[in-house]
Design a protein around this motif. Sequence first.
Motif, PDB file in Angstrom:
ATOM      1  N   TYR A 152      29.286  29.668  29.229  1.00 32.83           N
ATOM      2  CA  TYR A 152      30.421  30.194  28.672  1.00 32.83           C
ATOM      3  C   TYR A 152      30.916  29.525  27.620  1.00 32.83           C
ATOM      4  O   TYR A 152      31.214  30.208  26.386  1.00 32.83           O
ATOM      5  CB  TYR A 152      31.385  30.119  29.844  1.00 32.83           C
TER       6      TYR A 152
ATOM      7  N   HIS B   3      29.690  37.614  22.965  1.00 34.49           N
ATOM      8  CA  HIS B   3      28.600  37.765  23.467  1.00 34.49           C
ATOM      9  C   HIS B   3      27.643  39.149  23.438  1.00 34.49           C
ATOM     10  O   HIS B   3      26.534  39.296  23.247  1.00 34.49           O
ATOM     11  CB  HIS B   3      28.499  37.460  25.226  1.00 34.49           C
TER      12      HIS B   3
ATOM     13  N   HIS C 202      29.355  34.860  32.707  1.00 32.89           N
ATOM     14  CA  HIS C 202      28.533  33.800  32.155  1.00 32.89           C
ATOM     15  C   HIS C 202      27.676  33.235  33.072  1.00 32.89           C
ATOM     16  O   HIS C 202      26.776  32.249  32.683  1.00 32.89           O
ATOM     17  CB  HIS C 202      29.466  33.196  31.338  1.00 32.89           C
TER      18      HIS C 202
ATOM     19  N   VAL D 229      28.872  30.568  24.441  1.00 27.51           N
ATOM     20  CA  VAL D 229      29.301  31.984  23.558  1.00 27.51           C
ATOM     21  C   VAL D 229      30.604  31.470  23.029  1.00 27.51           C
ATOM     22  O   VAL D 229      30.754  32.015  21.607  1.00 27.51           O
ATOM     23  CB  VAL D 229      29.442  32.974  25.020  1.00 27.51           C
ATOM     24  N   LYS D 230      31.555  31.016  23.465  1.00 23.77           N
ATOM     25  CA  LYS D 230      32.895  30.703  22.784  1.00 23.77           C
ATOM     26  C   LYS D 230      32.627  30.037  21.253  1.00 23.77           C
ATOM     27  O   LYS D 230      33.203  30.463  20.083  1.00 23.77           O
ATOM     28  CB  LYS D 230      33.750  30.017  23.582  1.00 23.77           C
TER      29      LYS D 230
ATOM     30  N   SER E 157      37.366  37.740  22.561  1.00 19.89           N
ATOM     31  CA  SER E 157      36.937  37.335  24.196  1.00 19.89           C
ATOM     32  C   SER E 157      35.546  36.890  24.065  1.00 19.89           C
ATOM     33  O   SER E 157      34.734  37.079  23.133  1.00 19.89           O
ATOM     34  CB  SER E 157      37.262  38.521  24.979  1.00 19.89           C
ATOM     35  N   SER E 158      35.175  36.077  24.972  1.00 24.39           N
ATOM     36  CA  SER E 158      33.882  35.736  25.162  1.00 24.39           C
ATOM     37  C   SER E 158      32.926  36.900  25.544  1.00 24.39           C
ATOM     38  O   SER E 158      31.859  36.948  25.158  1.00 24.39           O
ATOM     39  CB  SER E 158      33.559  34.800  26.404  1.00 24.39           C
ATOM     40  N   HIS E 159      33.384  38.107  26.243  1.00 29.76           N
ATOM     41  CA  HIS E 159      32.471  39.109  26.314  1.00 29.76           C
ATOM     42  C   HIS E 159      32.364  39.812  24.835  1.00 29.76           C
ATOM     43  O   HIS E 159      31.106  40.338  24.621  1.00 29.76           O
ATOM     44  CB  HIS E 159      33.353  40.146  27.219  1.00 29.76           C
TER      45      HIS E 159
ATOM     46  N   THR F  11      40.054  30.029  26.390  1.00 30.64           N
ATOM     47  CA  THR F  11      40.312  30.522  27.586  1.00 30.64           C
ATOM     48  C   THR F  11      41.622  31.079  27.661  1.00 30.64           C
ATOM     49  O   THR F  11      41.846  32.236  28.216  1.00 30.64           O
ATOM     50  CB  THR F  11      39.900  29.506  28.834  1.00 30.64           C
TER      51      THR F  11
ATOM     52  N   HIS G 115      35.615  33.660  33.947  1.00 28.34           N
ATOM     53  CA  HIS G 115      34.699  34.695  33.615  1.00 28.34           C
ATOM     54  C   HIS G 115      33.112  34.136  33.885  1.00 28.34           C
ATOM     55  O   HIS G 115      32.300  34.702  33.334  1.00 28.34           O
ATOM     56  CB  HIS G 115      34.589  34.825  32.312  1.00 28.34           C
TER      57      HIS G 115
ATOM     58  N   THR H 194      40.012  32.563  19.566  1.00 24.13           N
ATOM     59  CA  THR H 194      39.271  32.676  20.783  1.00 24.13           C
ATOM     60  C   THR H 194      39.635  31.502  21.824  1.00 24.13           C
ATOM     61  O   THR H 194      40.289  30.385  21.248  1.00 24.13           O
ATOM     62  CB  THR H 194      37.621  32.396  20.932  1.00 24.13           C
TER      63      THR H 194
ATOM     64  N   PHE I 107      39.835  25.243  26.415  1.00 18.85           N
ATOM     65  CA  PHE I 107      38.514  25.817  27.389  1.00 18.85           C
ATOM     66  C   PHE I 107      38.839  25.239  28.788  1.00 18.85           C
ATOM     67  O   PHE I 107      39.007  24.085  29.084  1.00 18.85           O
ATOM     68  CB  PHE I 107      37.393  25.243  26.774  1.00 18.85           C
TER      69      PHE I 107
END
Length: 314
Positions: free
Chosen positions: A210, A179, A204, A213-214, A174-176, A106, A200, A104, A196
């Motif tokens: 954001y 989450h 978030h 979540v990561k 991904s963060s999505h 960015t 997004h 994970t 990072f």
Amino acid sequence: MLLKNLIKSSFKNYADLNIKGLAINSKQVKKGFIFFAIKGSKLNGEKYIHEAVKKGAIVIICSKKCKFKSNKTIVIKTKNIRNLLGNITSKFYEQKPKNIIAVTGTNGKTSVADFYYQILNMNNIPAASIGTLGIKYNKKNIRSNLTSPDIITLHKNLEKLKKNKINNVIIEASSHGIHQNRLDHLNFKAGIFTNFSQDHLDYHKTMKAYLKVKITLFSKLLPKGSHVISDRLIKQFSILKKISKQRNLKLLTITKKIDQIKNISDSFPSSFQKKNLAMAILAAQLCGLKSNKIKNTLKKLKNIDGRLELIKKF
């Protein structure tokens, strides 16, 4: 698979019901399926329950507030449908590769994943990568429209990879995906945090949310005793260090690896690609590949499609 092996419920008369598949999209439902009616950010799956039943769903799982009732179809209502979805999916697709790594951050997820995939393949070790470039294995590439596939698709493909005797898989987280619980109920060997920066925020809302979540990958999803790979020069390293200590995670940094790959600077001129490669090397080592075998493949590595590719010379 029998319903009683997937979920404990009060429907004892239906315990031996044979479940043939799972779906969160009513269009994918077939006879004998469980349909999970999930409320998403854009669509409400509860609106498609009737369509799912018409297509053959024999079990409907929805929220406590769901108003659907039926005398013919089993309806199970739950407080946390995504958690139950993950639990049932992990049981239905029980077979998984031995070494599953999540990456994970960015930027850099795709590069790390592809370098890892290349390194293992060049050493004749069956491997796969799942992410932006699709699902890559055995010189095949199955395209996908999501960085992190939905949880049913992910578990289904992991079982398929296992049946193809692939025990080393890297997944872009991904963060999505994190989450929305798409990576729950997986026994990760390691998690990689690349970097990072702002992205997004339409989803978030804030940088704090954001990042939270990561970090969930390390604070909740990684099992105790697993590994964390990152760069001690990023601001978020102190957070990873603290979590690693609290959860008994083994923290590995890329500092020494950066020095070891200077001899391939012509192929990877950017400092950030060197960092991505260093993370991939550490991940490959965790899967049992020796340093000397990795070193012999480095000059053969190809850069990632769409990353610093030359368009034209003037």
